[in-house]
Design a protein around this motif. Structure first.
Motif, PDB file in Angstrom:
ATOM      1  N   CYS A   1       6.385  13.292 -15.072  1.00 34.03           N
ATOM      2  CA  CYS A   1       5.083  12.798 -15.520  1.00 34.03           C
ATOM      3  C   CYS A   1       5.073  11.282 -15.421  1.00 34.03           C
ATOM      4  O   CYS A   1       5.816  10.598 -16.136  1.00 34.03           O
ATOM      5  CB  CYS A   1       4.832  13.259 -16.959  1.00 34.03           C
ATOM      6  SG  CYS A   1       3.203  12.842 -17.574  1.00 34.03           S
ATOM      7  N   SER A   2       4.233  10.761 -14.526  1.00 38.97           N
ATOM      8  CA  SER A   2       4.145   9.310 -14.344  1.00 38.97           C
ATOM      9  C   SER A   2       2.802   8.742 -14.774  1.00 38.97           C
ATOM     10  O   SER A   2       2.636   7.519 -14.846  1.00 38.97           O
ATOM     11  CB  SER A   2       4.402   8.947 -12.872  1.00 38.97           C
ATOM     12  OG  SER A   2       3.452   9.575 -12.025  1.00 38.97           O
TER      13      SER A   2
ATOM     14  N   ARG B   1       0.839  -1.192   0.000  1.00 37.07           N
ATOM     15  CA  ARG B   1       0.000   0.000   0.000  1.00 37.07           C
ATOM     16  C   ARG B   1       0.873   1.241   0.000  1.00 37.07           C
ATOM     17  O   ARG B   1       2.032   1.208   0.440  1.00 37.07           O
ATOM     18  CB  ARG B   1      -0.919   0.038   1.220  1.00 37.07           C
ATOM     19  CG  ARG B   1      -0.203   0.054   2.562  1.00 37.07           C
ATOM     20  CD  ARG B   1      -1.162   0.298   3.709  1.00 37.07           C
ATOM     21  NE  ARG B   1      -0.465   0.335   4.997  1.00 37.07           N
ATOM     22  CZ  ARG B   1      -0.886   1.019   6.055  1.00 37.07           C
ATOM     23  NH1 ARG B   1      -2.012   1.724   5.988  1.00 37.07           N
ATOM     24  NH2 ARG B   1      -0.221   1.009   7.195  1.00 37.07           N
ATOM     25  N   ARG B   2       0.318   2.326  -0.510  1.00 37.46           N
ATOM     26  CA  ARG B   2       0.938   3.642  -0.422  1.00 37.46           C
ATOM     27  C   ARG B   2      -0.013   4.512   0.397  1.00 37.46           C
ATOM     28  O   ARG B   2      -1.218   4.528   0.123  1.00 37.46           O
ATOM     29  CB  ARG B   2       1.141   4.213  -1.826  1.00 37.46           C
ATOM     30  CG  ARG B   2       1.886   5.559  -1.849  1.00 37.46           C
ATOM     31  CD  ARG B   2       0.954   6.705  -2.176  1.00 37.46           C
ATOM     32  NE  ARG B   2       1.689   7.965  -2.281  1.00 37.46           N
ATOM     33  CZ  ARG B   2       1.329   8.981  -3.040  1.00 37.46           C
ATOM     34  NH1 ARG B   2       0.236   8.897  -3.777  1.00 37.46           N
ATOM     35  NH2 ARG B   2       2.026  10.090  -3.051  1.00 37.46           N
TER      36      ARG B   2
ATOM     37  N   CYS C   1      -0.198   4.278 -10.918  1.00 38.24           N
ATOM     38  CA  CYS C   1       1.106   3.672 -10.613  1.00 38.24           C
ATOM     39  C   CYS C   1       1.268   3.446  -9.110  1.00 38.24           C
ATOM     40  O   CYS C   1       2.354   3.654  -8.559  1.00 38.24           O
ATOM     41  CB  CYS C   1       2.257   4.505 -11.174  1.00 38.24           C
ATOM     42  SG  CYS C   1       2.295   6.222 -10.651  1.00 38.24           S
ATOM     43  N   SER C   2       0.188   3.011  -8.474  1.00 37.07           N
ATOM     44  CA  SER C   2       0.261   2.695  -7.049  1.00 37.07           C
ATOM     45  C   SER C   2      -0.690   1.561  -6.681  1.00 37.07           C
ATOM     46  O   SER C   2      -1.224   1.514  -5.568  1.00 37.07           O
ATOM     47  CB  SER C   2      -0.058   3.944  -6.216  1.00 37.07           C
ATOM     48  OG  SER C   2      -1.335   4.468  -6.547  1.00 37.07           O
TER      49      SER C   2
ATOM     50  N   ILE D   1       7.717   1.566 -10.088  1.00 33.33           N
ATOM     51  CA  ILE D   1       6.669   0.562  -9.942  1.00 33.33           C
ATOM     52  C   ILE D   1       6.298   0.042 -11.324  1.00 33.33           C
ATOM     53  O   ILE D   1       6.392   0.779 -12.320  1.00 33.33           O
ATOM     54  CB  ILE D   1       5.441   1.156  -9.219  1.00 33.33           C
ATOM     55  CG1 ILE D   1       4.381   0.081  -8.936  1.00 33.33           C
ATOM     56  CG2 ILE D   1       4.845   2.310 -10.008  1.00 33.33           C
ATOM     57  CD1 ILE D   1       3.328   0.552  -7.941  1.00 33.33           C
ATOM     58  N   GLN D   2       5.930  -1.208 -11.391  1.00 35.26           N
ATOM     59  CA  GLN D   2       5.561  -1.812 -12.677  1.00 35.26           C
ATOM     60  C   GLN D   2       4.041  -1.996 -12.743  1.00 35.26           C
ATOM     61  O   GLN D   2       3.448  -2.633 -11.874  1.00 35.26           O
ATOM     62  CB  GLN D   2       6.259  -3.161 -12.863  1.00 35.26           C
ATOM     63  CG  GLN D   2       6.115  -3.736 -14.259  1.00 35.26           C
ATOM     64  CD  GLN D   2       6.818  -5.074 -14.392  1.00 35.26           C
ATOM     65  OE1 GLN D   2       6.506  -6.011 -13.658  1.00 35.26           O
ATOM     66  NE2 GLN D   2       7.772  -5.160 -15.305  1.00 35.26           N
ATOM     67  N   GLU D   3       3.454  -1.410 -13.782  1.00 28.96           N
ATOM     68  CA  GLU D   3       2.016  -1.552 -14.027  1.00 28.96           C
ATOM     69  C   GLU D   3       1.812  -2.082 -15.445  1.00 28.96           C
ATOM     70  O   GLU D   3       2.349  -1.525 -16.406  1.00 28.96           O
ATOM     71  CB  GLU D   3       1.301  -0.195 -13.884  1.00 28.96           C
ATOM     72  CG  GLU D   3       1.339   0.398 -12.487  1.00 28.96           C
ATOM     73  CD  GLU D   3       0.161  -0.031 -11.643  1.00 28.96           C
ATOM     74  OE1 GLU D   3      -0.708  -0.775 -12.151  1.00 28.96           O
ATOM     75  OE2 GLU D   3       0.106   0.378 -10.461  1.00 28.96           O
TER      76      GLU D   3
END
Length: 239
Positions: free
Chosen positions: A136-137, A14-15, A44-45, A70-72
């Motif tokens: 920019c994510s 979790r974030r 991305c979380s 992080i991988q999405e």
């Protein structure tokens, strides 16, 4: 190229509280790590996603590990916003970002008003350029979007750049897209319509907008190529 050392992979649990995340390592250990991203990290979380964390050698830190990426959906995304200026400066110095011609000097963290700084001041053959960098994510349907949360600070920077342009300086915003699945970039009007309107307003008053995409993988992050940016927003009519 930003080379990441002393890193481990894990799974995001979790974030929370904006700057914290819990990560499960392969050996079953759970760590609370610093999350260096003040945005919403929309897209991305997702709990259960693979992550990369790095260890700091600062013994004074309460949380020695930092969330890097992080991988999405099979795509690695850089979420450490503190790395962005390093990436952009390196690309400027190496000529990957070549929109300003030959650079005579690059000055970071330049004060432009009593309460505000911009990321860089560039000395070029054509004169001084003030450059603000944004990480920019977020990307949806192949379009990188900024911001991922309402940003009053971002709108303030745009107003300051408009004033600098009116004073005869170069004024530019560069979006560093830290994911490989975006082919173009635009303001996220659905998330922050005020910022999107301010982008369009600034573009009409001499502020330049650029977007560059980075290649992100656990071994390194490297800015690779320029992609189109649409100040008025993106639609299929832009194709």
């Amino acid at each position: 190229m930003l080379l990441l050392t002393d890193c481990r992979t894990g799974t995001l649990l979790r974030r929370y509280k904006r700057f914290l995340a819990d990560v499960l390592l392969a050996d079953g250990q759970s760590l609370t790590v610093h999350c260096p991203n003040s945005g919403s990290m929309r897209g991305c979380s997702t709990p259960g996603s693979p992550v990369l964390i790095s260890r700091s050698d600062n013994l004074q830190r309460k949380y020695p590990w930092t969330l890097e990426m992080i991988q999405e959906d099979g795509i690695w995304i850089g979420v450490h916003t503190g790395r962005t200026n390093h990436l952009v400066r390196e690309a400027l110095e190496n000529g990957v970002i070549d929109d300003f011609g030959a650079l005579r000097s690059i000055t970071p963290e330049v004060k432009v008003s009593a309460n505000s700084r911009l990321d860089f001041r560039l000395a070029t053959a054509a004169g001084t350029v003030y450059l603000e960098v944004k990480n920019c994510s977020l990307a949806e349907n192949g379009v990188a979007l900024f911001p991922d949360a309402v940003t009053e600070r971002g709108a303030k920077h745009l107003r300051e750049l408009v004033q600098l342009a009116a004073d005869g300086y170069g004024a530019t915003v560069l979006f560093c897209v830290q994911r490989s699945d975006a082919a173009r970039c635009a303001p996220a009007a659905a998330i922050d319509p005020v910022y999107a309107d301010t982008v369009a307003w600034a573009a009409g008053r001499g502020v330049r907008f650029l977007a560059y995409r980075a290649e992100v993988c656990p071994q390194a992050v490297t800015i690779r190529e320029k992609i189109p940016f649409y100040p008025a927003g993106y639609s299929t009519d832009c194709l």
